[in-house]
Write a protein that holds these residues in place. Sequence first.
Motif, PDB file in Angstrom:
ATOM      1  N   TRP A 264       0.800  -1.216   0.000  1.00 15.06           N
ATOM      2  CA  TRP A 264       0.000   0.000   0.000  1.00 15.06           C
ATOM      3  C   TRP A 264       0.841   1.278   0.000  1.00 15.06           C
ATOM      4  O   TRP A 264       0.310   2.363  -0.148  1.00 15.06           O
ATOM      5  CB  TRP A 264      -0.931   0.015   1.213  1.00 15.06           C
ATOM      6  N   ASP A 265       2.155   1.155   0.218  1.00  9.36           N
ATOM      7  CA  ASP A 265       2.981   2.359   0.253  1.00  9.36           C
ATOM      8  C   ASP A 265       2.940   3.112  -1.062  1.00  9.36           C
ATOM      9  O   ASP A 265       3.027   4.332  -1.101  1.00  9.36           O
ATOM     10  CB  ASP A 265       4.437   1.982   0.575  1.00  9.36           C
ATOM     11  N   GLU A 266       2.859   2.378  -2.173  1.00  9.96           N
ATOM     12  CA  GLU A 266       2.903   3.008  -3.487  1.00  9.96           C
ATOM     13  C   GLU A 266       1.509   3.211  -4.075  1.00  9.96           C
ATOM     14  O   GLU A 266       1.372   3.537  -5.240  1.00  9.96           O
ATOM     15  CB  GLU A 266       3.741   2.145  -4.436  1.00  9.96           C
ATOM     16  N   LEU A 267       0.482   2.994  -3.254  1.00  7.95           N
ATOM     17  CA  LEU A 267      -0.885   3.092  -3.738  1.00  7.95           C
ATOM     18  C   LEU A 267      -1.467   4.438  -3.327  1.00  7.95           C
ATOM     19  O   LEU A 267      -1.599   4.737  -2.144  1.00  7.95           O
ATOM     20  CB  LEU A 267      -1.731   1.963  -3.139  1.00  7.95           C
ATOM     21  N   THR A 268      -1.793   5.252  -4.319  1.00  7.40           N
ATOM     22  CA  THR A 268      -2.399   6.549  -4.032  1.00  7.40           C
ATOM     23  C   THR A 268      -3.878   6.364  -3.737  1.00  7.40           C
ATOM     24  O   THR A 268      -4.464   5.307  -3.995  1.00  7.40           O
ATOM     25  CB  THR A 268      -2.227   7.499  -5.219  1.00  7.40           C
ATOM     26  N   GLU A 269      -4.501   7.425  -3.223  1.00  7.98           N
ATOM     27  CA  GLU A 269      -5.924   7.343  -2.923  1.00  7.98           C
ATOM     28  C   GLU A 269      -6.738   7.134  -4.199  1.00  7.98           C
ATOM     29  O   GLU A 269      -7.724   6.399  -4.208  1.00  7.98           O
ATOM     30  CB  GLU A 269      -6.380   8.611  -2.202  1.00  7.98           C
ATOM     31  N   GLY A 270      -6.299   7.761  -5.290  1.00  6.78           N
ATOM     32  CA  GLY A 270      -6.994   7.568  -6.562  1.00  6.78           C
ATOM     33  C   GLY A 270      -6.896   6.141  -7.045  1.00  6.78           C
ATOM     34  O   GLY A 270      -7.865   5.574  -7.570  1.00  6.78           O
ATOM     35  N   GLU A 271      -5.710   5.533  -6.866  1.00  4.20           N
ATOM     36  CA  GLU A 271      -5.543   4.136  -7.268  1.00  4.20           C
ATOM     37  C   GLU A 271      -6.374   3.213  -6.381  1.00  4.20           C
ATOM     38  O   GLU A 271      -6.902   2.209  -6.854  1.00  4.20           O
ATOM     39  CB  GLU A 271      -4.064   3.760  -7.201  1.00  4.20           C
TER      40      GLU A 271
ATOM     41  N   GLN B 136      -9.213   4.045  -5.010  1.00  4.15           N
ATOM     42  CA  GLN B 136     -10.578   4.218  -5.514  1.00  4.15           C
ATOM     43  C   GLN B 136     -10.812   3.369  -6.754  1.00  4.15           C
ATOM     44  O   GLN B 136     -11.854   2.730  -6.905  1.00  4.15           O
ATOM     45  CB  GLN B 136     -10.828   5.699  -5.843  1.00  4.15           C
ATOM     46  N   GLU B 137      -9.837   3.346  -7.654  1.00  4.47           N
ATOM     47  CA  GLU B 137      -9.968   2.576  -8.887  1.00  4.47           C
ATOM     48  C   GLU B 137     -10.012   1.080  -8.593  1.00  4.47           C
ATOM     49  O   GLU B 137     -10.761   0.328  -9.215  1.00  4.47           O
ATOM     50  CB  GLU B 137      -8.794   2.895  -9.813  1.00  4.47           C
ATOM     51  N   LEU B 138      -9.203   0.649  -7.623  1.00  7.48           N
ATOM     52  CA  LEU B 138      -9.208  -0.760  -7.238  1.00  7.48           C
ATOM     53  C   LEU B 138     -10.559  -1.156  -6.666  1.00  7.48           C
ATOM     54  O   LEU B 138     -11.115  -2.206  -7.013  1.00  7.48           O
ATOM     55  CB  LEU B 138      -8.104  -1.011  -6.208  1.00  7.48           C
ATOM     56  N   LEU B 139     -11.098  -0.304  -5.806  1.00  6.32           N
ATOM     57  CA  LEU B 139     -12.409  -0.570  -5.234  1.00  6.32           C
ATOM     58  C   LEU B 139     -13.474  -0.583  -6.319  1.00  6.32           C
ATOM     59  O   LEU B 139     -14.389  -1.417  -6.309  1.00  6.32           O
ATOM     60  CB  LEU B 139     -12.732   0.483  -4.174  1.00  6.32           C
ATOM     61  N   ARG B 140     -13.355   0.317  -7.297  1.00  5.94           N
ATOM     62  CA  ARG B 140     -14.312   0.362  -8.402  1.00  5.94           C
ATOM     63  C   ARG B 140     -14.246  -0.919  -9.225  1.00  5.94           C
ATOM     64  O   ARG B 140     -15.282  -1.453  -9.656  1.00  5.94           O
ATOM     65  CB  ARG B 140     -14.022   1.572  -9.293  1.00  5.94           C
ATOM     66  N   THR B 141     -13.026  -1.433  -9.446  1.00  8.47           N
ATOM     67  CA  THR B 141     -12.864  -2.675 -10.219  1.00  8.47           C
ATOM     68  C   THR B 141     -13.544  -3.843  -9.524  1.00  8.47           C
ATOM     69  O   THR B 141     -14.228  -4.655 -10.159  1.00  8.47           O
ATOM     70  CB  THR B 141     -11.369  -2.974 -10.414  1.00  8.47           C
TER      71      THR B 141
ATOM     72  N   SER C 132     -12.954   5.418   6.007  1.00 14.41           N
ATOM     73  CA  SER C 132     -12.294   6.045   4.871  1.00 14.41           C
ATOM     74  C   SER C 132     -11.457   5.015   4.129  1.00 14.41           C
ATOM     75  O   SER C 132     -11.170   3.928   4.645  1.00 14.41           O
ATOM     76  CB  SER C 132     -11.409   7.194   5.350  1.00 14.41           C
ATOM     77  N   LEU C 133     -11.039   5.367   2.924  1.00 10.46           N
ATOM     78  CA  LEU C 133     -10.223   4.440   2.137  1.00 10.46           C
ATOM     79  C   LEU C 133      -8.940   4.092   2.869  1.00 10.46           C
ATOM     80  O   LEU C 133      -8.511   2.939   2.894  1.00 10.46           O
ATOM     81  CB  LEU C 133      -9.906   5.059   0.772  1.00 10.46           C
ATOM     82  N   THR C 134      -8.306   5.107   3.480  1.00 11.98           N
ATOM     83  CA  THR C 134      -7.059   4.863   4.202  1.00 11.98           C
ATOM     84  C   THR C 134      -7.288   3.913   5.363  1.00 11.98           C
ATOM     85  O   THR C 134      -6.499   2.983   5.588  1.00 11.98           O
ATOM     86  CB  THR C 134      -6.479   6.188   4.712  1.00 11.98           C
ATOM     87  N   ASP C 135      -8.370   4.119   6.108  1.00  4.33           N
ATOM     88  CA  ASP C 135      -8.663   3.236   7.234  1.00  4.33           C
ATOM     89  C   ASP C 135      -8.973   1.821   6.759  1.00  4.33           C
ATOM     90  O   ASP C 135      -8.592   0.835   7.412  1.00  4.33           O
ATOM     91  CB  ASP C 135      -9.841   3.781   8.042  1.00  4.33           C
ATOM     92  N   ARG C 136      -9.680   1.700   5.644  1.00  6.27           N
ATOM     93  CA  ARG C 136      -9.941   0.367   5.079  1.00  6.27           C
ATOM     94  C   ARG C 136      -8.626  -0.358   4.785  1.00  6.27           C
ATOM     95  O   ARG C 136      -8.457  -1.549   5.091  1.00  6.27           O
ATOM     96  CB  ARG C 136     -10.738   0.483   3.780  1.00  6.27           C
TER      97      ARG C 136
END
Length: 646
Positions: free
Chosen positions: A133-140, A142-147, A402-406
Amino acid sequence: MKRTQGEITVFLGMILLCVWALLCGLTESARTAGARCYLRHGLNSAMDSLMSQYHRKLWQQYRILGLEYGQNGELEQEFEEFLQPYLEADNWYPFELEAVEEPEVKPLTGENGKILERQITDYMKYGLLGTVWDELTEGEAQELLRTVKEASAVKEVAERYESHSREALRLEERLEDIRDSLLRQEEKWSQGLKELEDADGGGFLRESDELVRELEKIPSLVERYQKEADRLAAKLSESQSFYRERRQEIGSEAAAGLEDEMEAYETYISKDGERRREVEALTGAAKASISYAESVMDEARQVQEYIREWEPEDEDDELDEDALWEPVTRSWNRFPLLKLEIVSGVEDQEKAGLLEQAAALFSGNLLPLVMPEGKTVSQKKPDLTAAPSIQIGGAAKGEGASLTDRLMMGEYVLRFFNRYDSPGEEGGGCAYEMEYILFGNAGDPENLEEMAASLIGLRHGLNLVHILSDSQKREAARSLAAAIVGGIGLLPLVGVVSFLIMGIWALGEALWDVRILLNEGKVPLLKNRESWKLGLENLLDLGKSGGLDGMDGSGEGSGLDYRGYSRLFLFAGHDAQMDYRIMDMIQANLRLEQEDFRIGSCGDQVDLKAQVCGKHVFFHLGLWKSLFGQDGGTYRMTMAVSGGYD
């Protein structure tokens, strides 16, 4: 006589008394303020000492701080013991403790799991270095969750329409039943004609009677067809509404492919409307044919009666039976045979059967099907005595994290709990703790079974997204559907069957994917033609073999492993219920060494009030207070103090 000048002495004495009273009052006021500060310091220190008695194993194993407490005033007693040294100190602040009110404790199980979440996320903020998760941005993220949500939505929509495909095939079977009945009627009519040509009245009546019985079946066959057609149309309407509800979760490319395939169902229903009118007309036609057949049969009986009663007038007279039966034959030749001009049915029943067998293979408990050879399933069960999730039941609902907490909650579970690919030491608690946190079943086999089903469901949706975006695979599915339906088949039915084929194909590939994951291999989240394994020709072979023979599930490959897909489920499925199942596992494991441990008896925050009695040192309220029964040399203070692991 000389007068004594004493008034100066008295005056100076009064001044000195006032000055001394003022100085003592000021000193007492300063001392009282210091006493308050001293008492506050003592209370805070006592509370810190109390909170420092956190459960050591809970911290060492799970990095959770919790103050274990009983129900019989233990916290008050311990707090008094920590405060007593401050009260007994020989200083300018004499106090006596009169009472400590019953404390208010916020347990770790409170606030729908938010207390536990806060502790975990506070710790994990500093413990995620070196993770994916270190290299995973919040936008990424979101995209992963969308997928993941898109795969779930596509799978659910597809499953509905796949069931409609089966219903459409059953509708075709109803039409085939009608067509078979019409063929039997034609056969009986032909046999009856032959009997008439042979002047066999008895044989004709037998064949015509069977023809009438076959005609009498037509209304019920038509009614069965009508019910199937109505049921299909109603369910299709529900599925259209369902798709509109889930449309926003599906990407434009996958939605375009879905809608293209779904259009075949609309066309099929539309074309079926034309067929339905012709089918429904059979009921009235059958009644007319029955009446006509009965009239011919009456005519035949009259001929039979005439033949039985005929007596020759002389020895040379002969009865010309052929001539007697000729009018009956002419009437029978005019019999209104029922016809069904519509196209229906399945031409290649063998391939259709293999497809159904493959679909049946993929239903039910799929864990034995995808479990690699040599792998065994744990039979352990977690200790759920007084488990928090059971006590709160299904009521644990709260605002979404939040996404970060998830991300942090999921990583915490992966780091601190056992799972299928990392079952932990022998003889401990359950082997699949993470799977329990996800699904909450009472035993390891049930949790692994549900995990396998979830993996299959996710891969099914993702694989179907790939098929819908791959023109070659869609064309291959249509070719197989056309072969099953036949060249003269109803064209929309080809589209209906092709969607069924795509769904079963994606599911077959998903089974292969999950076998690889359970064998410590890797599977890419989004596939391409190179990473696709199951050929369409192999799909029918699965129906023949009845298993995944030849699918060795080798550990090779690229993409995400079992841990990676588990991370997706933890990320996408996080809710308050999952927080309570984390507590279940913590409690169950700590109970292995401390049988009476309850995480619900571990506090995160303690609030209490202490009432103390202080003594004035430089100030006294005077004798007049005593007249009213009050001690002018003491005073009382009530102070609140809080302690927690924020």
